[in-house]
Design a protein around this motif. Structure first.
Motif, mmCIF file in Angstrom:
data_model
loop_
_atom_site.group_PDB
_atom_site.id
_atom_site.type_symbol
_atom_site.label_atom_id
_atom_site.label_comp_id
_atom_site.label_asym_id
_atom_site.label_seq_id
_atom_site.Cartn_x
_atom_site.Cartn_y
_atom_site.Cartn_z
ATOM 1 N N GLU A 1 48.512 21.236 -49.619
ATOM 2 C CA GLU A 1 47.167 20.903 -50.110
ATOM 3 C C GLU A 1 47.028 21.154 -51.595
ATOM 4 O OE1 GLU A 1 43.793 22.115 -47.712
ATOM 5 O OE2 GLU A 1 45.169 22.412 -46.024
ATOM 6 N N LYS A 2 46.217 20.307 -52.212
ATOM 7 C CA LYS A 2 45.904 20.458 -53.633
ATOM 8 C C LYS A 2 45.406 21.886 -53.880
ATOM 9 C CE LYS A 2 43.577 17.708 -57.096
ATOM 10 N NZ LYS A 2 43.079 16.374 -57.266
ATOM 11 N N GLY A 3 45.816 22.466 -54.981
ATOM 12 C CA GLY A 3 45.326 23.800 -55.332
ATOM 13 C C GLY A 3 46.161 24.928 -54.761
ATOM 14 N N THR A 4 47.159 24.598 -53.929
ATOM 15 C CA THR A 4 48.012 25.661 -53.397
ATOM 16 C C THR A 4 48.806 26.274 -54.554
ATOM 17 O OG1 THR A 4 48.272 24.366 -51.361
ATOM 18 C CG2 THR A 4 49.829 26.166 -51.710
ATOM 19 N N PRO A 5 48.774 27.610 -54.697
ATOM 20 C CA PRO A 5 49.544 28.220 -55.792
ATOM 21 C C PRO A 5 51.023 27.821 -55.716
ATOM 22 C CG PRO A 5 48.067 29.841 -54.799
ATOM 23 C CD PRO A 5 48.011 28.606 -53.920
ATOM 24 N N GLY A 6 51.588 27.509 -56.862
ATOM 25 C CA GLY A 6 52.998 27.109 -56.914
ATOM 26 C C GLY A 6 53.188 25.596 -56.797
ATOM 27 N N TYR A 7 52.091 24.871 -56.540
ATOM 28 C CA TYR A 7 52.176 23.404 -56.441
ATOM 29 C C TYR A 7 51.424 22.771 -57.605
ATOM 30 C CZ TYR A 7 50.748 18.720 -54.751
ATOM 31 O OH TYR A 7 50.490 17.380 -54.645
ATOM 32 N N THR A 8 52.112 21.924 -58.369
ATOM 33 C CA THR A 8 51.423 21.185 -59.437
ATOM 34 C C THR A 8 51.773 19.701 -59.346
ATOM 35 O OG1 THR A 8 53.263 21.628 -60.938
ATOM 36 C CG2 THR A 8 51.357 23.100 -61.119
ATOM 37 N N ALA A 9 50.854 18.877 -59.812
ATOM 38 C CA ALA A 9 51.073 17.421 -59.872
ATOM 39 C C ALA A 9 50.696 16.960 -61.278
ATOM 40 C CB ALA A 9 50.215 16.718 -58.833
ATOM 41 N N THR A 10 51.657 16.366 -61.977
ATOM 42 C CA THR A 10 51.440 15.962 -63.363
ATOM 43 C C THR A 10 51.684 14.466 -63.488
ATOM 44 O OG1 THR A 10 52.527 18.050 -63.888
ATOM 45 C CG2 THR A 10 52.076 16.586 -65.741
ATOM 46 N N ASP A 11 50.767 13.774 -64.140
ATOM 47 C CA ASP A 11 50.916 12.316 -64.234
ATOM 48 C C ASP A 11 52.078 11.893 -65.134
ATOM 49 O OD1 ASP A 11 48.954 11.811 -62.471
ATOM 50 O OD2 ASP A 11 47.399 11.368 -63.950
ATOM 51 N N GLN A 12 52.701 10.786 -64.731
ATOM 52 C CA GLN A 12 53.756 10.178 -65.554
ATOM 53 C C GLN A 12 53.111 9.069 -66.376
ATOM 54 O OE1 GLN A 12 56.662 10.397 -61.817
ATOM 55 N NE2 GLN A 12 57.652 9.525 -63.590
ATOM 56 N N HIS A 13 53.393 9.074 -67.664
ATOM 57 C CA HIS A 13 52.771 8.098 -68.559
ATOM 58 C C HIS A 13 53.817 7.115 -69.096
ATOM 59 C CE1 HIS A 13 48.991 10.193 -68.331
ATOM 60 N NE2 HIS A 13 49.613 11.329 -68.576
ATOM 61 N N GLY A 14 53.336 6.167 -69.888
ATOM 62 C CA GLY A 14 54.246 5.214 -70.530
ATOM 63 C C GLY A 14 54.673 4.080 -69.609
ATOM 64 N N LYS A 15 53.999 3.914 -68.483
ATOM 65 C CA LYS A 15 54.377 2.831 -67.559
ATOM 66 C C LYS A 15 53.904 1.484 -68.101
ATOM 67 C CE LYS A 15 52.125 4.432 -64.107
ATOM 68 N NZ LYS A 15 51.346 4.206 -62.888
ATOM 69 N N PHE A 16 54.754 0.497 -67.982
ATOM 70 C CA PHE A 16 54.361 -0.879 -68.313
ATOM 71 C C PHE A 16 54.157 -1.682 -67.025
ATOM 72 C CE2 PHE A 16 55.682 0.609 -72.291
ATOM 73 C CZ PHE A 16 55.181 -0.244 -73.267
ATOM 74 N N SER A 17 54.228 -1.008 -65.901
ATOM 75 C CA SER A 17 54.131 -1.642 -64.591
ATOM 76 C C SER A 17 53.249 -0.758 -63.724
ATOM 77 C CB SER A 17 55.546 -1.715 -64.000
ATOM 78 O OG SER A 17 55.535 -2.166 -62.674
ATOM 79 N N LEU A 18 52.517 -1.382 -62.810
ATOM 80 C CA LEU A 18 51.627 -0.622 -61.932
ATOM 81 C C LEU A 18 50.740 0.342 -62.719
ATOM 82 C CD1 LEU A 18 52.437 -1.535 -59.032
ATOM 83 C CD2 LEU A 18 52.662 0.835 -58.487
ATOM 84 N N ARG A 19 50.163 -0.201 -63.773
ATOM 85 C CA ARG A 19 49.335 0.641 -64.640
ATOM 86 C C ARG A 19 48.017 1.022 -63.962
ATOM 87 N NH1 ARG A 19 50.135 1.215 -69.892
ATOM 88 N NH2 ARG A 19 47.980 0.820 -70.516
ATOM 89 N N ALA A 20 47.538 0.175 -63.050
ATOM 90 C CA ALA A 20 46.288 0.502 -62.362
ATOM 91 C C ALA A 20 46.571 1.356 -61.121
ATOM 92 C CB ALA A 20 45.555 -0.777 -61.982
ATOM 93 N N SER A 21 47.522 2.263 -61.248
ATOM 94 C CA SER A 21 47.915 3.127 -60.134
ATOM 95 C C SER A 21 48.357 4.462 -60.727
ATOM 96 C CB SER A 21 49.075 2.460 -59.381
ATOM 97 O OG SER A 21 49.656 3.327 -58.451
ATOM 98 N N VAL A 22 48.073 5.526 -60.015
ATOM 99 C CA VAL A 22 48.449 6.860 -60.497
ATOM 100 C C VAL A 22 49.869 7.171 -60.022
ATOM 101 C CG1 VAL A 22 47.921 9.324 -60.281
ATOM 102 C CG2 VAL A 22 46.050 7.644 -60.438
ATOM 103 N N THR A 23 50.723 7.597 -60.943
ATOM 104 C CA THR A 23 52.101 7.963 -60.589
ATOM 105 C C THR A 23 52.371 9.362 -61.159
ATOM 106 O OG1 THR A 23 52.659 5.621 -60.927
ATOM 107 C CG2 THR A 23 54.495 7.150 -60.618
ATOM 108 N N SER A 24 52.880 10.252 -60.320
ATOM 109 C CA SER A 24 52.958 11.659 -60.743
ATOM 110 C C SER A 24 54.279 12.314 -60.351
ATOM 111 C CB SER A 24 51.838 12.472 -60.091
ATOM 112 O OG SER A 24 50.622 11.783 -60.110
ATOM 113 N N GLU A 25 54.527 13.437 -61.030
ATOM 114 C CA GLU A 25 55.630 14.325 -60.634
ATOM 115 C C GLU A 25 55.009 15.496 -59.882
ATOM 116 O OE1 GLU A 25 58.562 13.822 -64.488
ATOM 117 O OE2 GLU A 25 57.314 15.609 -64.295
ATOM 118 N N LEU A 26 55.650 15.921 -58.823
ATOM 119 C CA LEU A 26 55.179 17.091 -58.074
ATOM 120 C C LEU A 26 56.193 18.213 -58.262
ATOM 121 C CD1 LEU A 26 54.282 15.398 -54.619
ATOM 122 C CD2 LEU A 26 52.983 15.351 -56.762
ATOM 123 N N SER A 27 55.682 19.420 -58.432
ATOM 124 C CA SER A 27 56.593 20.557 -58.579
ATOM 125 C C SER A 27 56.198 21.643 -57.580
ATOM 126 C CB SER A 27 56.500 21.060 -60.017
ATOM 127 O OG SER A 27 57.025 22.356 -60.106
#
Ligand code: TGC
Ligand code: FAD
Length: 404
Positions: free
Chosen positions: A192-218
């Motif tokens: 679940e969002k907000g769980t300590p130790g879990y982060t989601a960071t957006d990936q930028h610079g996309k020239f494709s699927l720009r109207a969609s959120v794309t992220s890295e999860l750690s």
């Protein structure tokens, strides 16, 4: 541009039920009235049109094949037609619905406990909760079996460590379905969002699927309750089963993008005049491109209809889905290129939808199994030989080395 009427050269509609046609029409109207007017701006601003979520949910598009929890329990053809219409609007919109339904609600419904289903399915259907699906890792895309993310049981908790990349909806998700090794087996977990130790960071610079959120999860020593494992997940096969659901939708969806490109090019070619004031549609070379597009879209429709009907009958194998995804996304990608050619310079600006579809389809060609990976899946089905992992590369033969 006139209002989109679909593409139907060979009376495809006669093979659909009245209900299937009705569902398609309602999504078509939604896309025409609510998506088309804002999508180019969303694409420019690189933002997902989250304001449409309540209407998408209201239309019953999230988890539409599930028949419990007040959901419509549509057949797979009706579901596919929804995907087709959404992707006529934008691949990012279809992606959102694919991820929410096929990659998140499906695994919770299929592999989850009653508590997990009761908690998440209604909220996800209403759009109150958003999901994402974390399988791909920085070093493991086509080969998820190599993933490094692990989950270890410590007392009443699971402790997750690892990273996921290219995750649609990642940073806006309330819950992530995360696939991780527990010793030698891959299992699915709800984080679940907000769980300590879990982060989601957006990936930028996309020239494709720009109207969609794309992220890295750690996940760094990310502790989740013991109950957050999807209890019926026992191997990677369970994750691949989810992909099957999403790939089926993509094979329909890609045709929607292709239809929009074809339609735009057809209309443009009848309006645009060159050489003696004749519309460019009067030239054989232009007609040939339009005919290629129409032929391939038509063949793609019949291919995916058969796949959808076989899915409903329980006769579908995952290799059939690979055939549909591989063919129809390729067709769409080629249609986008041809349409862009027909539009000339206007083909590179977002006054028309073609360049956006063309760029989007590069992602669609790659995600959910690349075109070539699906080729290998089908190749294995017909030869019996898996060609994914050939023998290690040997040193080049001395004769092949050319002196400077
Ligand atoms: P492999 O040994 O071939 O198979 C293991 C077991 O799984 C079965 N299987 C499947 N079952 C259901 N559906 C599928 N699609 C299946 N593919 C394989 C298989 O029959 C076997 O069963 P059993 O009973 O014999 O044990 O597994 P492998 O690890 O060698 O993998 C094969 C391969 C390369 C085809 C697979 O790894 C693969 O599909 N790779 C592509 C990865 C991929 O597609 N990733 C997508 C990530 S999610 C995403 O992109 C979302 S995009 C957002 C959006 O959808 O909009
Ligand atoms: P690679 O696997 O590195 O492949 C690179 C190239 O090598 C490709 O051309 C491929 O076909 C080729 N190749 C690889 N192996 C072989 C082989 N054995 N034989 C021949 N050729 C081979 N993943 C998720 O888990 N969840 C998501 O929500 C998600 N959303 C995405 C959204 C976007 C916009 C994008 C672009 C990707 C998303 N993905 C997601 C990741 C996607 O599934 C992967 O990009 C895809 O599986 C391919 O992996 P890769 O990019 O690492 O390419």
């Amino acid at each position: 541009m006139s209002r989109f009427q679909g593409v139907d050269f060979l009376d495809f509609d006669s093979l659909l039920s009245a209900e299937e046609r009705l569902i398609r029409e309602s999504v078509r109207s939604f896309v025409t009235d609510r998506v088309v007017p804002i999508i180019e701006e969303c694409h420019r601003e690189a933002r997902f049109p989250i304001e449409l979520l309540p209407e998408i949910a209201e239309l019953g598009l999230l988890g539409a094949t599930i028949s419990e929890y007040g959901l419509p329990g549509l057949n797979n053809v009706a579901y596919g037609l929804i995907m087709q219409e959404l992707e006529r609007g934008d691949s990012g919109l279809r992606s959102f619905v694919s991820v929410q339904g096929a990659l998140c609600m499906y695994p919770i419904y299929t592999f989850g406990s009653k508590e997990q289903r009761d908690r998440w399915i209604p909220k996800m259907a209403s759009g109150e909760a958003i999901g994402c699906f974390g399988l791909t890792e920085p070093d493991f895309g086509s080969n998820p079996a190599g993933m490094r993310t692990t989950a270890k049981r410590v007392g009443n908790e699971w402790v997750l460590n690892g990273a996921k990349q290219w995750i649609t909806n990642g940073s806006i998700a309330d819950v992530a379905i995360v696939w991780a090794y527990v010793e030698d087996n891959v299992r699915g977990f709800l984080v679940e969002k907000g769980t300590p130790g879990y982060t989601a960071t957006d990936q930028h610079g996309k020239f494709s699927l720009r109207a969609s959120v794309t992220s890295e999860l750690s996940f760094q020593d990310c502790r989740i309750p013991a109950d957050n494992v999807l209890p019926k997940t026992v191997s990677l096969k369970n994750a691949l089963m989810c992909l099957n659901e999403a790939r089926h939708g993509i094979a329909w969806g890609a045709l929607g993008a292709a239809m929009d490109c074809y339609n735009t090019a057809l209309e443009y070619s009848k309006e645009r005049k060159q050489f003696g004031g004749q519309p460019i549609a009067c030239h054989q070379l232009v007609q040939d491109k339009l005919v290629w597009m129409l032929s391939e879209i038509t063949k793609g429709q019949y291919l995916i209809l058969q796949i959808g009907r076989m899915k409903d009958d329980g006769r579908l194998r995952h290799q059939h889905v690979s055939l549909g995804k591989r063919n129809n996304v390729w067709v769409a990608r080629e249609c986008a290129k041809l349409a862009r050619e027909i539009l000339g310079a206007n083909g590179i600006v977002d006054d028309y939808p073609v360049i956006r579809h063309m760029l989007n389809l590069e992602s669609v060609y790659t995600y959910e199994g690349t075109h070539d990976i699906h080729g290998l899946v089908i190749g294995q089905a017909i030869t019996g030989i898996p060609a994914f992992n050939p023998p290690a590369v040997s040193e080049p033969h001395p004769a092949s080395i050319v002196a400077d």
